[in-house]
Write an enzyme that holds these catalytic residues in place. Structure first.
Site, PDB file in Angstrom:
ATOM      1  N   GLU D  70      -5.119   8.938 -10.885  1.00  0.00           N
ATOM      2  CA  GLU D  70      -4.367   8.064  -9.851  1.00  0.00           C
ATOM      3  C   GLU D  70      -5.346   7.741  -8.989  1.00  0.00           C
ATOM      4  O   GLU D  70      -5.288   6.651  -8.308  1.00  0.00           O
ATOM      5  CB  GLU D  70      -3.248   8.716  -9.485  1.00  0.00           C
ATOM      6  CG  GLU D  70      -1.862   8.733 -10.201  1.00  0.00           C
ATOM      7  CD  GLU D  70      -1.893   9.831 -11.402  1.00  0.00           C
ATOM      8  OE1 GLU D  70      -2.803  10.662 -11.474  1.00  0.00           O
ATOM      9  OE2 GLU D  70      -0.913   9.655 -12.298  1.00  0.00           O
ATOM     10  N   HIS D 139       9.929  14.623  -9.518  1.00  0.00           N
ATOM     11  CA  HIS D 139      10.255  13.096 -10.303  1.00  0.00           C
ATOM     12  C   HIS D 139      11.544  12.598  -9.799  1.00  0.00           C
ATOM     13  O   HIS D 139      12.118  11.304 -10.360  1.00  0.00           O
ATOM     14  CB  HIS D 139      10.469  13.326 -11.763  1.00  0.00           C
ATOM     15  CG  HIS D 139       8.959  13.601 -12.503  1.00  0.00           C
ATOM     16  ND1 HIS D 139       8.422  14.589 -12.652  1.00  0.00           N
ATOM     17  CD2 HIS D 139       8.198  12.564 -13.229  1.00  0.00           C
ATOM     18  CE1 HIS D 139       7.511  14.697 -13.357  1.00  0.00           C
ATOM     19  NE2 HIS D 139       7.359  13.443 -13.767  1.00  0.00           N
TER      20      HIS D 139
HETATM   21  C1  LIG Z   1      -0.030  13.138 -11.614  1.00  0.00           C
HETATM   22  C2  LIG Z   1       0.762  12.430 -12.778  1.00  0.00           C
HETATM   23  N1  LIG Z   1       0.299  11.512 -13.371  1.00  0.00           N
HETATM   24  C3  LIG Z   1       1.101  11.131 -14.367  1.00  0.00           C
HETATM   25  C4  LIG Z   1       2.131  11.631 -14.953  1.00  0.00           C
HETATM   26  C5  LIG Z   1       3.027  11.292 -15.693  1.00  0.00           C
HETATM   27  N2  LIG Z   1       2.936  11.812 -17.275  1.00  0.00           N
HETATM   28  C6  LIG Z   1       3.560  13.167 -17.741  1.00  0.00           C
HETATM   29  S1  LIG Z   1       2.638  13.708 -18.846  1.00  0.00           S
HETATM   30  C7  LIG Z   1       1.606  12.479 -18.997  1.00  0.00           C
HETATM   31  C8  LIG Z   1       0.828  12.520 -20.387  1.00  0.00           C
HETATM   32  C9  LIG Z   1      -0.096  13.978 -20.394  1.00  0.00           C
HETATM   33  O1  LIG Z   1      -1.028  13.918 -21.226  1.00  0.00           O
HETATM   34  P1  LIG Z   1      -1.789  15.361 -21.791  1.00  0.00           P
HETATM   35  O2  LIG Z   1      -2.033  15.808 -20.463  1.00  0.00           O
HETATM   36  O3  LIG Z   1      -2.614  14.643 -22.755  1.00  0.00           O
HETATM   37  O4  LIG Z   1      -0.576  16.066 -22.061  1.00  0.00           O
HETATM   38  P2  LIG Z   1       0.533  15.998 -23.494  1.00  0.00           P
HETATM   39  O5  LIG Z   1       1.445  15.132 -23.033  1.00  0.00           O
HETATM   40  O6  LIG Z   1      -0.400  15.232 -24.296  1.00  0.00           O
HETATM   41  O7  LIG Z   1       0.650  17.411 -23.857  1.00  0.00           O
HETATM   42  C10 LIG Z   1       1.698  11.565 -18.067  1.00  0.00           C
HETATM   43  C11 LIG Z   1       0.926  10.548 -17.891  1.00  0.00           C
HETATM   44  C12 LIG Z   1       2.598  12.810 -14.327  1.00  0.00           C
HETATM   45  N3  LIG Z   1       3.405  13.659 -14.403  1.00  0.00           N
HETATM   46  N4  LIG Z   1       1.769  13.337 -13.310  1.00  0.00           N
END
Ligand SMILES: Cc1ncc(C[n+]2csc(CCOP(=O)(O)OP(=O)(O)O)c2C)c(N)n1
Ligand SMILES: Cc1ncc(C[n+]2csc(CCOP(=O)(O)OP(=O)(O)O)c2C)c(N)n1
Ligand SMILES: [Mg+2]
Ligand SMILES: [Mg+2]
Lengths: 321, 334, 321, 334
Positions: D70, D139
């Site tokens: 971000e 959230h």
């Molecule tokens: C700072 C922040 N940015 C965006 C999100 C929204 N978000 C939640 S999970 C996710 C994807 C995470 O991907 P990864 O780290 O690969 O974990 P996975 O879901 O594949 O286990 C996003 C973008 C968040 N929760 N926190």
């Protein structure tokens, strides 16, 4: 690292518990009984269990939004977890946290985290506590491929190395962050990044329980003996959507079916230990049955649980109220 | 009692608490300084020398220099607090919160609630704030309203060396996360400060002046400004009560409400940006809970809704002055 | 990259202007005429100038708290800069920014920055503009060794690579972040980190103007031709304290004197071009004299300048006021 | 006029502005989705489908998926805005501000002032906020008071699909940085929304009900709650004016002050945490500038000073309800 029979059975039971837990949460969510955002760990069990088999009460872990598996692997109470996800008073967090904030500090589980990249700095702190108080403990941050791009994660790498902390970063690379592929979002490589910070790192098949077990063993040993941080990069796969409700149209045709068939870490564990004659299939079947009953029971209890009393809204904000 | 500066008072509070409790550690950028460098160790003690001398006594195991990595080390302080230490982390200027706020407001502040009451996070984040140093827009903000907004945080804002020592010791002993605001223009102010450790409880306002005509509430450096105004007004036979809440979270609204019940008039002096600030917070509460007692409009004395300018000519005009407080008091007592 | 005579003279003049500017700000600060925090760039001139000699009006740079040198190298008006540092109405920013926020967007200088790590994300944006509008421009972020540890910087590396941006990161490693040595604070290496993100990188002697010139030339060429981001790691030294008022007790005995004697980038430039017969010493002396007069004049004008009018407090907050 | 959902209104505003001005680009995590993946491209259109369909029309050059970074991409949006584009960046949940706030409040907000009026930074940051989704503490926050606090930012909070389209088009055309708050519980609400582009000016409040007994000010989803309360009160012969400021920065205090001059009574409904929030901001201003007109204490209806709980039982009790608004109105009109 050699596991004895008891340990092998325990590992299998944990993985099976995670799978059954997640499969059931999936069903219950579809049925409408579970509120909010839920991210399931099914398919990634070998990672949480392979790592946590190396940990004990001295050790801490920080998880991600996809936290149920880490919770179970670190010994959290399954009934209380299920109740939490249902928002019940009996929940692990009294119903205040839910799936994304499930935690049990008494077990060294410092929480799922709604903030991607939230965990790694915290784990530097837990490792610092262990180092300062000479507890012998280590601290583990689980990080997604997406989370590996968050600045907070990379800061934690540098800090852990500069402070020579007993910290371990486990990058669980399931190929996607939401619908975005890690082969696009992650410039360079996880190992290259670790090397850039002078952190010893290995890449492992994240669906091979024994590979993770060994990698984590080395990292934990390094940490406990004052050797500083390590990173483990595991390639693995998730079986459900990013969160419940995700139609997963970004995945390849039949991708998940194929993975379930060919890569399932639980099946691979089973095959390996039975073929090597370490355990009997019947022992494992018995565990499956027991786990199924346990999860059924957990769901029944959760559903029968009480909603938190209105007064709970106003408590646990500060130590004094 | 010895005269000590605000800076010394903070240094002494840290030293005494570190002697008392081995779990208290300190971390931040150059809080000792000289790490890895060929010259003097403990070369800085923070950019304004507040923590100087602690490292020689407590060693690098307890006084930790950090890379420039605020999310990393503020998060580490929080993680350490949740696992058994009592860290005091230094966020050099509160203006830097933007690179590490998540760890403070989503992690430390919410652990206890999200985890159903099972977490205890005794972390203190010391931070410098305020205008007057000609440090311009990114090194002069107050921002305590933002921290006050967040449930789960406590916020302390000492207005003198005496308050600084007592509030900081309280902060370190407190089991909740505390953001400790040090106004950079107060460091050289001196005051009678007891040698022995003492605490000032959170949520208890201090009356620095008492008078029946008007209630003035002020925070941090503005307490000095308010006192100055009150002294001038006293000579003109306007008697002011000056209230320093000392902490904004928890906030001693009761003392303010009681005072307004007596005076019927309220002026709030706040160095923070004017929108959604402490002046508004306090004024609104009084308009809700002491309305009947009010005999005149509430007046808020704040800077204008602009970033902090660099040029001394502009910065001096930016900061609320005693003259403006006097004018506000005159307006409500007219 | 071959520079012609005019260009060599221009480069020397720029470096000399920076040095004279900073030396004089140092003196004026000690005399009490300059308010606030001031970070001087003396000793690092080859970096700003070596990089900016490769840039033109299409290109943008983002600087750090130590921004005067980058400003001058990118063509900002020296009189207006001096007036700004003195807080005058005639200042480059009308006296509202001061040393730490000196900027001139018309010149493609996107600002000194009071936030360590503030610039690299911004430069991704400037590079995105260039890419989207097909201006052919590139964008450069100057980063300190300390700033290289900030998560925002590392996020920018990854983003620049993922988006294949015409971005260049110049790590000006002067060995210290405040009083903390970079050999302690920077785990791993700058090149290793760049490699971890798949970003081409080189290390250069940051006090060798020609080395930087060439490294920047390659990086700019790569960026302009769609080849994506690059990183340049220059080792160099600052001659004054972290900020004015810093006693620098953390530095080695005689360290600065030795550096000034042996490593001065301006002296090295001078020696090289005169020995190679590219320029005459007298030409350079003439520049020195002219620059000295220019700076003297800038200071006189700044001191004689007006304080911003009170009304200026309330303008330039939004476009409408 | 076609009925459109809040979600459609936003999508339409984005599409129309992108057609009008090639400098408008969109970026954020999965705003298209499917980047680098083997399956469907444009697979998500944001986690709740708000930007779905834009990528096929405008292409990946203008609809940019980002890594989870971000500070990186919000900063990039700001840097792009300062150099000639008009980016709309999506900060998925406003709760994530803690990892990127610096770029917003120290960079975008202050460029123009720090640089002496020479910067123009036409960036829009769209972000989801508010409780009700059972999304728990990290959230579900509002946090607009924090952005309102910062000079140099503009803050828009649409309360309906109609406002959403008009305010978003205005935001995109505005030359200042705008934080655009979308309440996640409003996305499926429908309203009459003109097909053609239109703007709603910033700093002009909207009166959704008019009545002489009491002035209710509410924001975002709380406008619905206030209207519901006003309707119920109307049946009980209490006539309410309901004011939706639509933007909190700039803020149309004049309309509120004028209304209070008529009604003499003020209730403010704010879903944000209660300390230093919009309820306080508005109440304080009225207590200062319309004091003489006030016939009763001001009442603020807000959640308690606690993080947002997960369990539906608790979350429902957390969010200000029409019943609580009615109770507040009854208290001030009693
Ligand atoms: C700072 C922040 N940015 C965006 C999100 C929204 N978000 C939640 S999970 C996710 C994807 C995470 O991907 P990864 O780290 O690969 O974990 P996975 O879901 O594949 O286990 C996003 C973008 C968040 N929760 N926190
Ligand atoms: C986010 C942030 N953290 C800390 C600071 C305080 N600070 C200003 S300059 C500096 C050191 C920077 O070191 P480096 O990046 O190496 O640049 P140098 O001063 O050596 O040019 C620090 C810690 C800041 N301005 N911003
Ligand atoms: Mg992933
Ligand atoms: Mg440096």
């Amino acid at each position: 690292m050699q596991l004895n029979r008891e340990q092998l059975l325990a590992a299998y039971r944990m993985m099976r518990t995670i799978r059954a837990f997640e499969d059931r949460v999936h069903t219950e969510f579809s049925a409408g009984g579970i509120p909010g955002f839920v991210h399931l760990y099914a398919g990634e069990e070998a990672s949480a269990v392979g790592v946590c088999m190396n940990l004990d009460e001295r050790d801490k872990i920080a998880s991600t939004h996809r936290g149920h598996g880490h919770c179970i692997a670190k010994g959290c109470d399954v009934d209380a977890m299920m109740a939490e996800i249902f928002g019940r008073a009996e929940g692990l967090c009294g119903g205040k946290g839910g799936s994304m904030h499930i935690a049990d500090l008494d077990k060294g589980m410092m929480g799922a985290n709604g903030i991607v990249g939230g965990g790694p700095p915290l784990i530097c702190g837990a490792a610092l506590t262990a180092k300062t108080l000479k507890t012998g403990g280590v601290a583990v941050a689980f990080v997604g491929d997406g989370g590996s791009n968050q600045g907070t994660t990379m800061e934690a790498y540098n800090l852990a190395k500069a402070w020579n902390l007993p910290a371990i970063f486990v990058v669980e690379d399931n190929g996607y962050a939401e619908s975005t592929a890690s082969n696009w979002s992650v410039s360079g490589t996880q190992l290259g990044r670790a090397a850039g910070f002078g952190i010893p790192a290995v890449q492992v098949d994240g669906e091979d329980f024994f590979a993770i077990l060994d990698a984590a063993h080395d990292a934990v040993e390094r940490a406990r003996s004052g050797g500083g941080p390590s990173l483990i990069h595991g390639r693995l796969n998730r079986y459900y959507g990013h969160f419940e409700g995700d139609a997963q149209t970004y995945r390849g045709n039949g991708e998940v079916d194929r993975l379930r068939e060919q890569k399932d870490p639980i099946m691979r564990f089973r095959q390996r230990v039975t073929e090597a004659g370490l355990l009997e299939g019947s022992q494992l079947d018995a565990i499956d049955t027991a786990v199924a009953a346990q999860i059924e029971n957990a769901v029944m209890k959760a559903k029968a649980g009480a909603m938190p009393p209105p007064a709970a809204l106003l408590t646990d904000v500060y130590v004094s109220y | 009692m010895a005269k000590k500066s605000f800076r010394q008072a903070i240094n002494e509070a840290l030293a005494q608490e570190m002697r008392r409790d081995p779990r208290v550690i300190l971390m931040g950028e150059d809080v000792a300084g000289g790490q890895g460098a060929p010259g003097e160790d403990d070369a800085w003690g923070g950019p304004l020398g507040v923590t100087k001398g602690l490292m020689p006594e407590f060693g690098r195991e307890r006084i930790l220099d950090t890379p420039i990595t605020e999310s990393g080390f503020i998060g580490a302080a929080i993680g350490a607090a949740a696992t058994g230490l009592r860290p005091v982390a230094e966020l050099m200027f509160v203006d830097f919160m933007g690179v590490c706020f998540d760890q403070i407001f989503n992690q430390a502040a919410k652990f206890r609630y999200m985890f159903g009451g099972k977490a205890v996070t005794p972390v203190v984040i010391r931070t410098m704030f305020g205008a007057g140093f000609r440090a311009a827009s990114q090194h002069s903000q107050c921002l305590y309203p933002i921290f006050t907004h967040i449930p789960g945080l406590k916020v302390a804002i000492p207005s003198s060396a005496y308050e600084a020592k007592g509030l900081l010791i309280q902060a370190i002993r407190d089991d909740d996360p505390v953001i400790f605001f040090e106004h950079k223009m107060l460091y050289d102010d001196t005051d009678d400060v007891p040698d022995e450790p003492y605490t000032i409880p959170f949520g208890e306002a201090n009356l620095t002046r008492e008078g029946g005509d008007v209630t003035i509430v002020a925070l941090g450096r503005m307490v000095k400004v308010a006192n100055e105004a009150a002294d001038a007004l006293a000579r003109q036979r306007v008697a002011c009560t000056v209230i320093d809440p000392r902490t904004t979270s928890p906030m001693d609204f009761d003392t303010i409400l009681e005072s307004v019940e007596e005076t019927g008039r309220l002026v709030v002096v706040d160095e923070a940006h004017p929108r959604c600030n402490m002046a508004a917070d306090i004024s609104a509460r009084v308009a809700q809970d002491a309305f009947k007692a009010l005999k005149a409009p509430i007046r808020m004395v704040t800077p204008p809704h602009v970033p902090v300018p660099f040029s001394p000519a502009l910065e001096d005009a930016y900061i609320p002055s005693a003259a403006r407080v006097i004018e506000a008091v005159r307006a409500v007592t007219a």
